[in-house]
Design a protein around this motif. Structure first.
Motif, PDB file in Angstrom:
ATOM      1  N   ARG A 260       0.758  -1.337  -0.106  1.00 15.88           N
ATOM      2  CA  ARG A 260      -0.131   0.212   0.121  1.00 15.88           C
ATOM      3  C   ARG A 260       0.889   1.344   0.050  1.00 15.88           C
ATOM      4  O   ARG A 260       0.621   2.162  -0.922  1.00 15.88           O
ATOM      5  N   HIS A 261       2.001   1.190   0.834  1.00 20.91           N
ATOM      6  CA  HIS A 261       2.982   2.467   0.662  1.00 20.91           C
ATOM      7  C   HIS A 261       3.442   2.906  -0.618  1.00 20.91           C
ATOM      8  O   HIS A 261       3.269   4.149  -0.902  1.00 20.91           O
ATOM      9  N   TYR A 262       3.911   1.830  -1.340  1.00 24.74           N
ATOM     10  CA  TYR A 262       4.254   1.988  -2.419  1.00 24.74           C
ATOM     11  C   TYR A 262       2.995   2.468  -3.685  1.00 24.74           C
ATOM     12  O   TYR A 262       3.244   3.503  -4.326  1.00 24.74           O
ATOM     13  N   PHE A 263       2.083   1.715  -3.347  1.00 22.27           N
ATOM     14  CA  PHE A 263       0.747   2.164  -4.254  1.00 22.27           C
ATOM     15  C   PHE A 263       0.663   3.569  -4.087  1.00 22.27           C
ATOM     16  O   PHE A 263       0.219   4.219  -4.889  1.00 22.27           O
ATOM     17  N   LYS A 264       0.638   4.185  -3.047  1.00 25.04           N
ATOM     18  CA  LYS A 264       0.394   5.328  -2.720  1.00 25.04           C
ATOM     19  C   LYS A 264       1.187   6.414  -3.374  1.00 25.04           C
ATOM     20  O   LYS A 264       0.720   7.416  -4.127  1.00 25.04           O
ATOM     21  N   GLU A 265       2.482   6.014  -3.385  1.00 28.86           N
ATOM     22  CA  GLU A 265       3.534   7.002  -3.883  1.00 28.86           C
ATOM     23  C   GLU A 265       3.411   6.912  -5.425  1.00 28.86           C
ATOM     24  O   GLU A 265       3.620   7.980  -5.954  1.00 28.86           O
ATOM     25  N   ARG A 266       3.122   5.791  -6.116  1.00 25.82           N
ATOM     26  CA  ARG A 266       2.841   5.342  -7.528  1.00 25.82           C
ATOM     27  C   ARG A 266       1.668   6.387  -7.785  1.00 25.82           C
ATOM     28  O   ARG A 266       1.755   6.918  -8.952  1.00 25.82           O
ATOM     29  N   MET A 267       0.468   6.233  -7.003  1.00 27.07           N
ATOM     30  CA  MET A 267      -0.572   6.978  -7.610  1.00 27.07           C
ATOM     31  C   MET A 267      -0.491   8.525  -7.604  1.00 27.07           C
ATOM     32  O   MET A 267      -0.836   9.009  -8.466  1.00 27.07           O
ATOM     33  N   GLU A 268       0.635   9.208  -6.828  1.00 29.84           N
ATOM     34  CA  GLU A 268       0.886  10.556  -6.860  1.00 29.84           C
ATOM     35  C   GLU A 268       1.329  11.003  -8.073  1.00 29.84           C
ATOM     36  O   GLU A 268       1.222  11.972  -8.907  1.00 29.84           O
ATOM     37  N   GLY A 269       2.409   9.931  -8.634  1.00 27.97           N
ATOM     38  CA  GLY A 269       3.046  10.201  -9.824  1.00 27.97           C
ATOM     39  C   GLY A 269       2.141  10.061 -11.009  1.00 27.97           C
ATOM     40  O   GLY A 269       2.178  10.887 -12.009  1.00 27.97           O
ATOM     41  N   ALA A 270       1.268   8.918 -10.807  1.00 28.62           N
ATOM     42  CA  ALA A 270       0.201   8.664 -11.923  1.00 28.62           C
ATOM     43  C   ALA A 270      -0.717   9.917 -12.182  1.00 28.62           C
ATOM     44  O   ALA A 270      -1.318  10.356 -13.238  1.00 28.62           O
ATOM     45  N   VAL A 271      -1.352  10.578 -11.123  1.00 28.96           N
ATOM     46  CA  VAL A 271      -2.204  11.534 -11.245  1.00 28.96           C
ATOM     47  C   VAL A 271      -1.636  12.725 -11.678  1.00 28.96           C
ATOM     48  O   VAL A 271      -2.196  13.247 -12.207  1.00 28.96           O
ATOM     49  N   ALA A 272      -0.245  13.204 -11.240  1.00 31.71           N
ATOM     50  CA  ALA A 272       0.450  14.299 -11.588  1.00 31.71           C
ATOM     51  C   ALA A 272       0.639  14.129 -13.246  1.00 31.71           C
ATOM     52  O   ALA A 272       0.496  15.141 -13.950  1.00 31.71           O
ATOM     53  N   SER A 273       0.907  12.859 -13.504  1.00 36.81           N
ATOM     54  CA  SER A 273       1.302  12.649 -14.917  1.00 36.81           C
ATOM     55  C   SER A 273      -0.059  12.818 -15.848  1.00 36.81           C
ATOM     56  O   SER A 273      -0.082  13.484 -16.974  1.00 36.81           O
ATOM     57  N   SER A 274      -1.093  12.374 -15.058  1.00 35.86           N
ATOM     58  CA  SER A 274      -2.427  12.591 -15.893  1.00 35.86           C
ATOM     59  C   SER A 274      -2.915  14.050 -16.278  1.00 35.86           C
ATOM     60  O   SER A 274      -3.332  14.118 -17.199  1.00 35.86           O
TER      61      SER A 274
END
Length: 684
Positions: A260-274
């Motif tokens: 979950r910790h990694y998932f939250k960090e990756r989500m931040e990058g994905a949303v910013a890129s989107s």
């Protein structure tokens, strides 16, 4: 500065040559000056003696004014290598005689330093009977002294050259024992510095200071090598510890997927890129259906193997750029970046559902499991990460509530349903305390005698605020939060007590069927609990049928077999509910003490028109007959269905054709109306 880049051998040679040359030069100059001064002083002393002797000899000539005799005396000085001029003056200071003849001396000329280096002037008075009658002046040249001094210096110079050559030779010889070890030691140090190889050694068989230096150098290298080995070991240990911490912090131990910790960090990058590139990204929450049953029945080891197998399958159907994580017990999350349309996410969801629908082979048995998937898009739904994840959760629960093994795209109206679910969960925790749970009973009718043989007890929930709530809405919640155990015991006690009351009131033995959940069965003391509850009501054990689903019997463990055998030996009837829809093989039919099969309503609903339902129902009936088991058909709603079942020798029917599930008072009236002859029926 010029010597800085020279090797030590050249430096030593040059330093020795320069110092030797400088020393020899100083020595020669010192000798030359001393010799010059000494010879000059000696010359002056000799000239003074000669001038005194000459003055005594000339005194008579001057007294008698005999210039010729004086000239003869002066002519004798020609043999002197030093004397250049001699002038004899009379008493009046006039030249009386000179050598060479008629030479003159400037008596008024001052003697300078440079003149004193080339000439020596001696003045001597000439006296007779203590009276001065004249003076004699002698000028001597130092040229002859300089010639002798030059010869001496030339000899010394050749000696210096010879000494220098001998010095060079000696220095060259000394380099073998002095500079060569130093150069070798320097090369070794340079090699160690360039390669970081502390195993190198410089061997020098010498007992002098250089030998001690080499020995100290090797000892230092040995200690550095030892410390380096310890340091490398410590760094390796720390690296492993850091990797382990990194693994624990960002990766799941069971599936080896990011957590979950990694998932939250990756989500931040994905949303910013989107948002930056104006493309869609998708968050999927994948929850395994009926995983708790697998965990409760097969144990944690098999459950972990299942999670690992699920992770591998999911990894095979997604792109390498997609991020798959395990964020909960049986919950996975998937981040899809750079998608153009929502249909791409839907296609991935369908692939996941399809791949997870295939059986998993774990410890030699087939295990079936599905998945409920919730999908939320960014920025279509929201760009807020917590809300985006909550939306995917909401969509996932919507998919689960709509029959499981499906996907749902997030819709705003799902929020109200999600709120309702949480309201149900909160209210359900208080349902037992508030006596909000009650039982409905659905009759089971013998197809030959048309007599009621028993009832299935079905729990209902009547909440003061929410009204009558369907079991399909609250039973799954009860399973998730663990309330199914107290609810199951409530149903068992209430149903058995009601059957005993009917038995006492109407002198009829009516079989009562109660569902037993997987969570109840895995309890270590479940057999004792059932025996104690039923015994407390007074109901004979043979009048209770315990219904289990096929999924519960996926566990082939000895513990499950022992529990069912104890229940069967105690007199209880064991029934398989919803037969034909389970996820395991039918090997349990011969393994477990099963008495009754219940044909699922999904097969009965198409009778007698649907050829597939006909074939399946006939196969189930034939199987039960061959295994000497009783049959109960669920969901019978038409006379045509009833007739088909009767013709094919099904034992019992249950469904709306006879009665819906009703409260105890209505069920009691149903018994009286259906059993005109008041015949006692049981399942035997």
């Amino acid at each position: 500065m010029l010597l800085r880049d020279f090797k030590i051998g050249k430096k030593l040679l040059l330093i020795n040559l320069i110092s030797a040359s400088f020393t020899m030069t100083l020595l020669i100059l010192s000798i030359a000056i001393i010799a010059l001064i000494t010879n000059r002083n000696n010359l002056i002393q000799d000239l003074k003696i000669q001038s005194r002797i000459l003055g005594e000899s000339l005194s008579a000539s001057i007294a008698f004014n005999d210039a010729q005799s004086a000239q003869h005396l002066l002519e004798a000085l020609r043999w002197s290598p030093y004397i250049q001029k001699v002038v004899v003056l009379n008493r009046e200071g006039q030249t009386f005689s000179s050598y060479p003849l008629q030479v003159k001396i400037d008596l008024n000329q001052k003697l300078t330093f440079w003149n004193s280096l080339s000439n020596v002037v001696i003045q001597q008075p000439i006296g007779v009977s203590n009276q001065q009658v004249g003076q004699i002046y002698i000028v001597a040249s130092l040229h002859h002294i300089y010639i002798q001094l030059g010869k001496f210096l030339l000899l010394i110079f050749f000696g210096m050259i010879l000494a220098g050559a001998l010095g060079v030779y000696m220095i060259r010889r000394l380099q073998i024992n002095l500079t060569k070890p130093i150069i070798g030691l320097t090369d070794s140090m340079r090699q160690v510095s360039n390669t970081d190889d502390y195993s190198l050694r410089f061997n020098l068989d010498s007992k002098d200071e250089l030998g001690e230096l080499a020995s100290g150098f090797n000892t230092m290298l040995g200690k550095i090598e030892s410390h380096q080995a310890k340091l490398d070991s410590e760094l390796l240990r720390r690296k492993h510890a850091e990797d382990r911490l990194q693994q624990l912090a960002f990766y799941d131990e069971v599936t080896k997927l990011p957590n979950r910790h990694y998932f939250k960090e990756r989500m931040e990058g994905a949303v910013a890129s989107s948002i930056r590139y104006k493309k869609l990204c998708c968050i999927m929450v994948i929850d395994l259906d009926d995983f708790k049953i697998v965990n409760d029945t097969l144990g944690h080891n098999v459950s972990d193997d299942l999670l690992l197998a699920v992770a591998k399958r999911l990894s095979n159907v997604i792109r390498t750029s997609d991020v798959l994580c395990r964020i909960g017990g049986d919950e996975f999350a998937l981040v899809l970046e750079n998608i153009l349309i929502a249909e791409e996410a839907i296609q991935v969801a369908k692939k996941i559902i399809n791949t997870l629908s295939q059986p998993f082979v774990l410890e030699g048995r087939e295990v079936f499991i599905g998945a409920s998937i919730g999908v939320s898009l960014c920025p279509t739904d929201t760009a807020d990460i917590p809300i985006l994840l909550r939306n995917a959760d909401t969509a996932m629960y919507s998919a689960k509530n709509q029959g499981k093994n499906s996907y749902q795209m997030y819709q705003p109206e799902m929020e109200s349903k999600n709120i309702l679910r949480f309201s149900l969960e909160s209210a359900l925790r208080r349902a037992l305390e508030n006596n909000e749970l009650l039982l409905h009973y659905q009759p089971q009718v013998d197809l030959i005698s048309n007599q009621t043989t028993g009832f299935e007890a079905l729990v209902r929930w009547n909440n003061a605020e929410l009204g009558l709530i369907s079991p399909t809405d609250f039973i799954p919640i009860a399973e998730e939060i663990g309330l199914i155990i107290p609810i199951g015991e409530f149903v068992l006690y209430t149903a058995c007590l009601q059957a005993q009351q009917w038995r006492e009131r109407h002198a009829v033995d009516i079989n009562i069927s109660v569902n037993l959940s997987g969570r109840q069965l895995i309890q270590a003391n479940i057999v004792e609990r059932i025996l104690a509850i039923v015994e407390s009501t007074g109901l004979p054990f043979n009048l209770l049928t315990i219904e289990l689903t096929e999924s519960i019997l996926m566990d082939h463990s000895k513990e499950t077999l022992d529990k069912l055998e104890k229940l069967s030996q105690s007199g209880f009837t064991i029934s398989i509910d919803d037969f034909g829809t389970g996820y395991s093989s039918m090997s349990y039919l011969k393994r477990y003490p099963i008495d009754t099969l219940k044909i699922d309503r999904s097969f009965v609903s198409g009778l007698p028109e649907d050829a597939n339902d006909v074939a399946i129902t006939q196969a189930i009936i034939a199987l039960a007959k061959n295994l000497d088991m009783k049959l109960v058909a669920e969901g019978v709603e038409t006379e045509e269905q009833l007739e088909f079942l009767r013709v094919h020798k099904c034992d019992t029917a249950q469904g709306y054709l006879h009665s819906r599930p009703v409260v105890a008072e209505q069920a009691e009236q149903f018994i009286l109306n259906k059993n005109d002859r008041n015949v006692v029926m049981n399942n035997e």
